[in-house]
Design a protein around this motif. Sequence first.
Motif, PDB file in Angstrom:
ATOM      1  N   GLY A 109       0.818  -1.212   0.000  1.00  0.00           N
ATOM      2  CA  GLY A 109       0.000   0.000   0.000  1.00  0.00           C
ATOM      3  C   GLY A 109       0.851   1.260   0.000  1.00  0.00           C
ATOM      4  N   ARG A 110       1.920   1.254   0.812  1.00  0.00           N
ATOM      5  CA  ARG A 110       2.796   2.427   0.873  1.00  0.00           C
ATOM      6  C   ARG A 110       3.478   2.650  -0.469  1.00  0.00           C
ATOM      7  N   ALA A 111       3.894   1.562  -1.132  1.00  0.00           N
ATOM      8  CA  ALA A 111       4.498   1.697  -2.460  1.00  0.00           C
ATOM      9  C   ALA A 111       3.491   2.265  -3.455  1.00  0.00           C
ATOM     10  N   GLY A 112       2.220   1.857  -3.324  1.00  0.00           N
ATOM     11  CA  GLY A 112       1.180   2.403  -4.200  1.00  0.00           C
ATOM     12  C   GLY A 112       1.017   3.896  -4.028  1.00  0.00           C
ATOM     13  N   TYR A 158      11.250   5.329  -5.819  1.00  0.00           N
ATOM     14  CA  TYR A 158      11.151   4.891  -4.427  1.00  0.00           C
ATOM     15  C   TYR A 158      10.128   3.764  -4.294  1.00  0.00           C
ATOM     16  N   ALA A 159       9.038   3.826  -5.053  1.00  0.00           N
ATOM     17  CA  ALA A 159       8.064   2.727  -5.026  1.00  0.00           C
ATOM     18  C   ALA A 159       8.737   1.420  -5.426  1.00  0.00           C
ATOM     19  N   CYS A 160       9.543   1.454  -6.493  1.00  0.00           N
ATOM     20  CA  CYS A 160      10.253   0.254  -6.937  1.00  0.00           C
ATOM     21  C   CYS A 160      11.251  -0.208  -5.885  1.00  0.00           C
ATOM     22  N   TYR A 161      11.983   0.738  -5.307  1.00  0.00           N
ATOM     23  CA  TYR A 161      12.970   0.399  -4.271  1.00  0.00           C
ATOM     24  C   TYR A 161      12.297  -0.304  -3.094  1.00  0.00           C
ATOM     25  N   LEU A 162      11.164   0.218  -2.660  1.00  0.00           N
ATOM     26  CA  LEU A 162      10.453  -0.345  -1.518  1.00  0.00           C
ATOM     27  C   LEU A 162      10.020  -1.780  -1.809  1.00  0.00           C
ATOM     28  N   LEU A 163       9.451  -1.994  -2.992  1.00  0.00           N
ATOM     29  CA  LEU A 163       8.985  -3.331  -3.356  1.00  0.00           C
ATOM     30  C   LEU A 163      10.156  -4.298  -3.542  1.00  0.00           C
ATOM     31  N   GLU A 164      11.216  -3.820  -4.215  1.00  0.00           N
ATOM     32  CA  GLU A 164      12.354  -4.695  -4.485  1.00  0.00           C
ATOM     33  C   GLU A 164      13.093  -5.075  -3.207  1.00  0.00           C
ATOM     34  N   ASP A 206      13.610  -8.904  -1.892  1.00  0.00           N
ATOM     35  CA  ASP A 206      14.908  -9.500  -1.554  1.00  0.00           C
ATOM     36  C   ASP A 206      14.912 -10.062  -0.132  1.00  0.00           C
ATOM     37  N   GLN A 207      14.286  -9.332   0.795  1.00  0.00           N
ATOM     38  CA  GLN A 207      14.231  -9.816   2.179  1.00  0.00           C
ATOM     39  C   GLN A 207      13.423 -11.111   2.270  1.00  0.00           C
ATOM     40  N   LEU A 208      12.303 -11.151   1.557  1.00  0.00           N
ATOM     41  CA  LEU A 208      11.474 -12.355   1.571  1.00  0.00           C
ATOM     42  C   LEU A 208      12.207 -13.538   0.955  1.00  0.00           C
ATOM     43  N   ASN A 209      12.831 -13.306  -0.190  1.00  0.00           N
ATOM     44  CA  ASN A 209      13.514 -14.398  -0.884  1.00  0.00           C
ATOM     45  C   ASN A 209      14.734 -14.890  -0.132  1.00  0.00           C
ATOM     46  N   ALA A 210      15.346 -13.998   0.666  1.00  0.00           N
ATOM     47  CA  ALA A 210      16.530 -14.387   1.439  1.00  0.00           C
ATOM     48  C   ALA A 210      16.169 -15.065   2.753  1.00  0.00           C
ATOM     49  N   THR A 215       3.272  -8.410  -8.456  1.00  0.00           N
ATOM     50  CA  THR A 215       2.181  -7.773  -9.191  1.00  0.00           C
ATOM     51  C   THR A 215       2.195  -6.263  -8.985  1.00  0.00           C
ATOM     52  N   ALA A 216       2.449  -5.827  -7.743  1.00  0.00           N
ATOM     53  CA  ALA A 216       2.481  -4.388  -7.455  1.00  0.00           C
ATOM     54  C   ALA A 216       3.626  -3.691  -8.174  1.00  0.00           C
ATOM     55  N   ALA A 217       4.717  -4.415  -8.426  1.00  0.00           N
ATOM     56  CA  ALA A 217       5.888  -3.795  -9.055  1.00  0.00           C
ATOM     57  C   ALA A 217       5.685  -3.541 -10.545  1.00  0.00           C
TER      58      ALA A 217
END
Length: 462
Positions: free
Chosen positions: A172-175, A185-191, A195-199, A213-215
């Motif tokens: 929501g914040r990225a939106g 910044y929206a892309c940075y937040l999502l990316e 990375d944190q989730l995948n790691a 999907t949001a990205a």
Amino acid sequence: MAENSSGGTPAAAEEPAAIGRRVLRLRTERGLTQRQLAEPAYTPAYVSTLEAGKARPSEAALRHLAGRLGVSPEELATGRPPHVAAELRLQLTDARRALATGDPEDAAALFRALHAEAVEQALPAEQADALLGLGDCLLESGELQDAQDCFTAVERLLADEPLPRRVPAIRGRAGVHRLTGELRYACYLLETTLDQLNASGLPDPEALLLLYTAAIAPYMDMGAQARAAHAAELALALAPRVDDPALVAGMHRGVARTLIAQGRLAEADASLAKAGELYRQLHIHTELAHCHWMRGYVHAQDGDLERAEHELRTAHGMLASKRAALFTEQVEVELADVLRRRGRPEEAETLLRPLLTAGTDTAALRVGRGAVHAGAAHRLLGRIAEERDDTEAAEEHYRAALPLLERAGAVGDLADLCRLLGDLLRRTGRTEAALDAYRTGLAHRSTPGTTTLGPAPAAPPM
């Protein structure tokens, strides 16, 4: 994504003194001695220690005491009957349905009332869910700063929860950042979150699907088509592992954007049709309106302007009926473009002018609120002015669009705008100024499919 339905547990219990007073009151009301309450698992001395507030009971002790006193462990620990949290969660579901099928302002009133009740009952998980719903309402109605505040508050409330639980608020914040024109910044937040989730070693498919999907939208706005296509591919691969049809429908809608960019319009239309059918089943009117909106864009790209106008007017009517203000205004910009191309510039101008009350904070679209579409509206008005040979007004609109699109980093739109401005300046004999405009466009125009962002997030382990 699974809801946190704890609604208050022994871990969220009050101070030992409050629990002790509750044990004493309930024991006295039931006519039990300390020995009768304690045996066979505990001693009367232990019960006495608890009633004096000198110790906090363990979870096992809470279960034992609650069973003897005829209450739930939660009620003994918090003083709150267990049905309170359950009823509140049911009402939160009803509020979500109200947002999906009705007016965001009405749904916002429900979420505000439920948040106040969750605060009164000291239910942090339900407070977070109510604020998340309120943030979604405010985002839909275009109250972006208030929406941002809600999403940030949710992240604070869930700071100790696993990352997947916080993903809807991060999304929501990225939106909000995307709609205010802060695409990078929206892309940075999502990316970063991806990375944190995948790691983490335990990636959550629903959380990943939400983020990929949001990205797609901010990637496309920046002209990063290759990265958007990759996000769409990963979303498609994750979809079979997700049970939530709303998420799968959102994925189909996002994937359609990448298909459009690749010129695969028939496939994009098919993807949007799938999303539309899922949303129809779910009665999610706003998302269904977005499908009509994107189908209108597909038809416009394909040159079928009559069908494009029909789809965009359908989307506009649905969003306007829900009073989804910001989305309604953005559709009006796209509809105005179709009307201009159909030879009806006066109708297009009538749609656009109220959106751009120049130089005031009353403008519907402006810096900080739909900046990309504000730039597109100025560019359209410039083209309409050029077509009626009003070069002065055309240049004014083109120059008004420049900082909006520059700030947002909408590379493709910015390059096209600089070409239009350069052509206008060249035709009016200002060759040096025209060259400057062309250079500006070239400086911002990345190679198709690239971006000035850092490395793309790693793919999840499938």
